[in-house]
Write an enzyme that holds these catalytic residues in place. Structure first.
Site, PDB file in Angstrom:
ATOM      1  N   HIS A  37       0.599  -1.397  -0.195  1.00 10.08           N
ATOM      2  CA  HIS A  37       0.126   0.511  -0.284  1.00 10.08           C
ATOM      3  C   HIS A  37       0.870   1.212   0.124  1.00 10.08           C
ATOM      4  O   HIS A  37       0.805   2.350  -0.460  1.00 10.08           O
ATOM      5  CB  HIS A  37      -1.340   0.019   1.108  1.00 10.08           C
ATOM      6  CG  HIS A  37      -1.854  -1.428   1.730  1.00 10.08           C
ATOM      7  ND1 HIS A  37      -2.189  -2.169   2.124  1.00 10.08           N
ATOM      8  CD2 HIS A  37      -2.613  -1.252   0.740  1.00 10.08           C
ATOM      9  CE1 HIS A  37      -3.096  -2.450   2.482  1.00 10.08           C
ATOM     10  NE2 HIS A  37      -3.256  -2.722   0.849  1.00 10.08           N
ATOM     11  N   GLN A 155      -8.854  -6.663 -11.003  1.00 11.89           N
ATOM     12  CA  GLN A 155      -9.678  -5.080 -10.148  1.00 11.89           C
ATOM     13  C   GLN A 155      -8.906  -4.390 -11.508  1.00 11.89           C
ATOM     14  O   GLN A 155      -9.811  -3.254 -11.319  1.00 11.89           O
ATOM     15  CB  GLN A 155      -9.262  -5.551  -9.521  1.00 11.89           C
ATOM     16  CG  GLN A 155      -9.606  -3.519  -8.102  1.00 11.89           C
ATOM     17  CD  GLN A 155      -9.327  -4.420  -6.650  1.00 11.89           C
ATOM     18  OE1 GLN A 155      -9.977  -4.302  -5.968  1.00 11.89           O
ATOM     19  NE2 GLN A 155      -8.290  -3.287  -6.545  1.00 11.89           N
TER      20      GLN A 155
HETATM   21  P1  AMP Z   1      -6.303  -3.295  -0.820  1.00 13.51           P
HETATM   22  O1  AMP Z   1      -6.659  -2.933   0.857  1.00 13.51           O
HETATM   23  O2  AMP Z   1      -5.881  -4.605  -0.624  1.00 13.51           O
HETATM   24  O3  AMP Z   1      -8.024  -3.163  -1.249  1.00 13.51           O
HETATM   25  O4  AMP Z   1      -5.224  -3.146  -1.584  1.00 13.51           O
HETATM   26  C1  AMP Z   1      -5.713  -1.515  -1.361  1.00 13.51           C
HETATM   27  C2  AMP Z   1      -4.552  -1.076  -3.119  1.00 13.51           C
HETATM   28  O5  AMP Z   1      -3.240  -1.610  -2.302  1.00 13.51           O
HETATM   29  C3  AMP Z   1      -5.140  -1.548  -4.450  1.00 13.51           C
HETATM   30  O6  AMP Z   1      -4.752  -1.070  -5.358  1.00 13.51           O
HETATM   31  C4  AMP Z   1      -4.132  -3.093  -3.796  1.00 13.51           C
HETATM   32  O7  AMP Z   1      -3.996  -4.050  -6.121  1.00 13.51           O
HETATM   33  C5  AMP Z   1      -2.776  -2.782  -3.588  1.00 13.51           C
HETATM   34  N1  AMP Z   1      -1.745  -3.428  -2.730  1.00 13.51           N
HETATM   35  C6  AMP Z   1      -2.178  -4.580  -2.218  1.00 13.51           C
HETATM   36  N2  AMP Z   1      -1.250  -5.294  -1.794  1.00 13.51           N
HETATM   37  C7  AMP Z   1      -0.016  -4.912  -3.054  1.00 13.51           C
HETATM   38  C8  AMP Z   1       1.115  -5.632  -3.003  1.00 13.51           C
HETATM   39  N3  AMP Z   1       1.823  -6.601  -2.552  1.00 13.51           N
HETATM   40  N4  AMP Z   1       2.014  -4.653  -3.633  1.00 13.51           N
HETATM   41  C9  AMP Z   1       1.391  -3.655  -4.677  1.00 13.51           C
HETATM   42  N5  AMP Z   1      -0.024  -2.525  -4.356  1.00 13.51           N
HETATM   43  C10 AMP Z   1      -0.397  -3.630  -3.698  1.00 13.51           C
END
Ligand code: AMP
Length: 282
Positions: A37, A155
């Site tokens: 994030h 997504q």
């Molecule tokens: P989430 O809180 O899981 O809904 O993720 C929020 C955003 O962070 C989304 O756009 C995810 O794709 C991105 N994200 C989550 N994990 C990672 C990661 N390991 N590397 C890069 N982006 C991430």
């Protein structure tokens, strides 16, 4: 850093910055923040005058009640991390703030063949829930740029389609996956893994990286089988799906030259925890 709790707070904050001519970077998250994030936020801070992160566990994108109940929530820690990473404002609405009408919403989006495959097949209603919340957030935050991770590959395609269909004036920025030292894609759900599960989970990305080397050497079908068998042979891992898809359409390929760019997308159950990953093959 401003902590904004209501849509009205966010609206006013954004209005003041648009009047001043500032560009706004926006990072939607569900909290329990990690370096994945934060990498999105760091990029936003570099590219925009103002960066806003939302932390909202969106109930309507969970097709499994237990997954929603068990989803990690660490708001105080998130706020500290965001502040030290240069975030200007965090939006932390209650559920009733985002869904004043209740959790059965009227909006029904159509993403065509993007929503008949992979995550959409196994998580009915998930992407509609994602689209509803992201559209509502975009309508209020009016970002210049919004940042999304490539881990949630499907997504990202859904969000791009949403923006195209509704002519939303935002640039969608795709960000590389941040991984733990052993290769496991960072995820808020990783903290739920027991020690032995955590160790074995690293085999997901190891297998995908091994498989990349078979491009144009083995058939697409052989590579699919290799990945599924290798991961299923790890005692605590169980593949829900793995597919090699055209990166533009997300449809399965049969031969390596069926698509200009090919991505391997996977969902694996590790004990009670469902993890996803995505690796560029071609
Ligand atoms: P989430 O809180 O899981 O809904 O993720 C929020 C955003 O962070 C989304 O756009 C995810 O794709 C991105 N994200 C989550 N994990 C990672 C990661 N390991 N590397 C890069 N982006 C991430």
């Amino acid at each position: 850093m401003n902590v904004l709790k209501t849509c009205e707070d966010l609206r006013k904050y954004v209005e003041a910055h648009s009047v001043a001519g500032n560009t706004i970077g926006f990072v939607p998250t569900m909290g329990a923040l990690h370096n994945g994030h934060l990498s999105l936020l760091t990029r936003s801070v570099k590219e925009n005058d103002v960066s806003i992160v939302s932390v909202f566990v969106n109930p309507i994108q969970f097709n499994n009640k237990e997954d929603l109940r068990m989803y990690p929530r660490t708001l105080d820690k998130d706020i500290t991390l965001l502040e030290s990473a240069g975030c200007n404002a965090v939006f932390v609405p209650e559920v009733a703030e985002m869904y004043p009408e209740g959790e059965i919403v009227a909006e029904k989006y159509d993403f065509g063949s993007l929503e008949t495959v992979m995550e959409a097949k196994f998580r009915p209603g998930h992407f509609n829930g994602v689209a509803v919340v992201v559209k509502r957030l975009f309508d209020i935050a009016k970002p210049t740029r919004a940042y999304f991770g490539l881990k949630d590959f499907q997504q990202l395609a859904i969000i791009k389609s949403l923006v195209n269909q509704y002519d939303i004036p935002v640039e969608i920025v795709s960000c590389e996956i941040v991984r733990e030292e052993d290769g496991l894609a960072m995820s808020s759900r990783n903290v739920r893994l027991k020690a032995d599960e955590r160790k074995q989970a690293a085999r997901i990305s190891h297998t995908l990286f091994d498989a990349v080397q078979y491009v144009n050497k083995k058939s697409v079908d052989e590579v699919r089988k290799f990945v599924i068998n290798a991961i299923n042979s790890v005692p605590l891992l169980s593949v829900e799906y793995f597919d090699l898809v055209d990166a533009a359409t997300l449809q399965s390929i049969d031969k390596w030259d069926d698509a200009e760019s090919v991505v391997g997308c996977i969902a694996v159950n590790v004990g009670e925890v469902r993890l996803i990953d995505a690796v560029l093959f071609l």
